[in-house]
Scaffold this active site. Structure first.
Site, PDB file in Angstrom:
ATOM      1  N   LYS A 196     -54.564 -51.375 -18.624  1.00  0.00           N
ATOM      2  CA  LYS A 196     -54.729 -50.753 -17.308  1.00  0.00           C
ATOM      3  C   LYS A 196     -55.553 -49.479 -17.476  1.00  0.00           C
ATOM      4  O   LYS A 196     -55.126 -48.537 -18.148  1.00  0.00           O
ATOM      5  CB  LYS A 196     -53.346 -50.430 -16.731  1.00  0.00           C
ATOM      6  CG  LYS A 196     -53.402 -49.741 -15.382  1.00  0.00           C
ATOM      7  CD  LYS A 196     -52.012 -49.642 -14.773  1.00  0.00           C
ATOM      8  CE  LYS A 196     -52.024 -48.901 -13.463  1.00  0.00           C
ATOM      9  NZ  LYS A 196     -50.675 -48.791 -12.882  1.00  0.00           N
ATOM     10  N   GLU A 234     -53.720 -52.226 -27.053  1.00  0.00           N
ATOM     11  CA  GLU A 234     -52.673 -52.213 -26.026  1.00  0.00           C
ATOM     12  C   GLU A 234     -52.085 -53.606 -25.836  1.00  0.00           C
ATOM     13  O   GLU A 234     -50.870 -53.785 -25.773  1.00  0.00           O
ATOM     14  CB  GLU A 234     -53.259 -51.740 -24.682  1.00  0.00           C
ATOM     15  CG  GLU A 234     -53.364 -50.230 -24.531  1.00  0.00           C
ATOM     16  CD  GLU A 234     -52.020 -49.579 -24.204  1.00  0.00           C
ATOM     17  OE1 GLU A 234     -51.018 -50.289 -24.070  1.00  0.00           O
ATOM     18  OE2 GLU A 234     -51.992 -48.340 -24.098  1.00  0.00           O
ATOM     19  N   LYS A 249     -56.577 -54.807 -15.655  1.00  0.00           N
ATOM     20  CA  LYS A 249     -56.738 -54.149 -14.363  1.00  0.00           C
ATOM     21  C   LYS A 249     -57.624 -52.923 -14.474  1.00  0.00           C
ATOM     22  O   LYS A 249     -57.396 -52.143 -15.400  1.00  0.00           O
ATOM     23  CB  LYS A 249     -55.319 -53.756 -13.920  1.00  0.00           C
ATOM     24  CG  LYS A 249     -55.244 -52.978 -12.658  1.00  0.00           C
ATOM     25  CD  LYS A 249     -53.802 -52.678 -12.348  1.00  0.00           C
ATOM     26  CE  LYS A 249     -53.790 -51.712 -11.192  1.00  0.00           C
ATOM     27  NZ  LYS A 249     -52.566 -51.046 -11.033  1.00  0.00           N
TER      28      LYS A 249
HETATM   29  C1  PBG Z   1     -48.623 -48.157  -9.937  1.00  0.00           C
HETATM   30  C2  PBG Z   1     -49.761 -49.040  -9.601  1.00  0.00           C
HETATM   31  C3  PBG Z   1     -51.052 -48.705  -9.156  1.00  0.00           C
HETATM   32  C4  PBG Z   1     -51.698 -49.903  -8.854  1.00  0.00           C
HETATM   33  C5  PBG Z   1     -50.816 -50.921  -9.146  1.00  0.00           C
HETATM   34  N1  PBG Z   1     -49.625 -50.364  -9.641  1.00  0.00           N
HETATM   35  C6  PBG Z   1     -51.672 -47.398  -8.879  1.00  0.00           C
HETATM   36  C7  PBG Z   1     -51.990 -46.478  -9.945  1.00  0.00           C
HETATM   37  O1  PBG Z   1     -51.783 -46.742 -11.131  1.00  0.00           O
HETATM   38  O2  PBG Z   1     -52.446 -45.400  -9.583  1.00  0.00           O
HETATM   39  C8  PBG Z   1     -53.060 -50.042  -8.286  1.00  0.00           C
HETATM   40  C9  PBG Z   1     -53.346 -51.320  -7.585  1.00  0.00           C
HETATM   41  C10 PBG Z   1     -54.537 -51.329  -6.716  1.00  0.00           C
HETATM   42  O3  PBG Z   1     -55.375 -50.409  -6.707  1.00  0.00           O
HETATM   43  O4  PBG Z   1     -54.662 -52.321  -5.983  1.00  0.00           O
HETATM   44  N2  PBG Z   1     -48.704 -47.451 -11.092  1.00  0.00           N
END
Ligand code: PBG
Length: 326
Positions: A196, A234, A249
């Site tokens: 992520k 990771e 992501k």
């Molecule tokens: C929570 C989370 C986030 C997203 C999914 N889970 C936001 C972040 O990390 O700031 C983002 C998903 C999206 O942008 O559609 N931590």
């Protein structure tokens, strides 16, 4: 002879039937996971301004929405909670009556066949908007793990089918695995947000979930967008710790990473087509500048071609509708 000097690739493109015969990548409704924002309160259906067509929904609207999702053939939803009250440690995340727990119970009662994936994070529940416990303006890793494990167990107790930890603390998969096993949930899989990135593409999500950090940013726990080897490290840790699915992501700007993760690990890979990717398409479509359906299907196909087995996307309902008609 001219014929021997070059290949006639166009032979396989001559008609729709011929093209269909040699098509290498397919998106089906089975690939799609629909993310949803559930909000505490009654009679709330708030459209997220930067995400047209995406709503924060209170529980009284949820059952109908879930029936629609089922009728479209979508098999799984991912739940994000928007609580009425937030506090320093995000207690709403692990309360047995928290919004995700209540939404899960409702879905499992009304449409038991629909899989509920619970996003397991604290940022929607903390007053400071960070994904863990804060000390001296820093997110403390191990203290955050404990709360995350509690959140996962309470989500599983409520009936969640899959736990999806997203806060990027080191060790979150093993700690959650142990806690789930101890609580008797050894059959519940973990869909880890393994890779992520600290991405500007999450902007609209933070409006939807009201989770913009009140100070600083998430760069000490989410990954630097420039890194490739770090993604493999990771993912490797999460595999070792017992993850059952690996999420990459965002998706679009990271399709190279989706491919690398797919080629290096043998778990199902999930691409998260995030909020900013959705917002850009919607904005251009509203202007009449692009063909929304064609663009969305092209993007989803690209994610599959890059190696994604599953796609988390706010376009899931649209794509399912288009796929039914095609
Ligand atoms: C929570 C989370 C986030 C997203 C999914 N889970 C936001 C972040 O990390 O700031 C983002 C998903 C999206 O942008 O559609 N931590």
């Amino acid at each position: 002879m001219l014929n021997n000097q070059f290949k006639r690739h166009r032979r396989l493109r001559t008609s729709p039937a011929m093209r269909s015969l040699v098509r290498e990548t397919h998106v089906t409704v089975d690939d799609l996971i629909y993310p949803l924002f559930v909000v505490e309160g009654d009679n709330i259906k708030n459209e997220v301004p930067s995400m047209p067509g995406v709503f924060q929904l209170s529980l009284d609207y949820l059952a109908d929405e879930m029936k629609e999702v089922m009728e479209l053939g979508i098999k799984a939803v991912m739940l994000f909670g928007v609580p009425e009250e937030k506090d320093e440690t995000g207690t709403g995340a692990f309360s047995d009556h928290g919004i995700v727990q209540e939404a899960t119970k409702l879905i499992k009662q009304e449409v038991p066949d629909l899989l509920v994936i619970a996003d397991t994070c604290l940022c929607e529940y903390t007053s400071h908007g960070h994904c863990g416990v804060i000390e001296h303006e820093d997110v403390v890793n191990d203290a955050s793990l404990e709360l995350l494990a509690k959140t996962a167990v309470s989500q599983a107790k409520a009936g969640a089918d899959i736990i999806a930890p997203s806060n990027m603390m080191d060790g979150f998969v093993i700690v959650i695995r142990q806690a789930l096993d101890e609580a008797g949930f050894e059959q519940i899989p973990i869909m880890s947000y393994a890779v992520k990135y600290a991405s500007a593409f999450y902007g609209p999500f933070r409006d939807a979930a009201d989770s913009t950090p009140s100070f600083g940013d998430r760069k000490t726990y989410q990954m630097d967008p420039t890194n490739r080897l770090e993604a493999l490290r990771e993912a490797e840790s999460d595999v070792d710790e017992g993850a059952d699915f690996l999420i990459v992501k965002p998706a679009l700007a990271y399709l190279d990473i989706v491919r690398e993760v797919k080629d290096n690990f043998n778990l199902p890979i999930v691409a998260y087509n995030v909020s900013g990717e959705y917002a850009m398409v919607k904005a251009a479509a509203q202007q009449g500048w692009i063909d929304e359906q064609a663009i969305v299907m092209e993007k989803l196909t690209a994610m599959k071609r890059a190696g994604a087995d599953l796609i988390l996307t706010y376009f899931a309902k649209d794509a399912a509708t288009w796929l039914q008609k095609s």
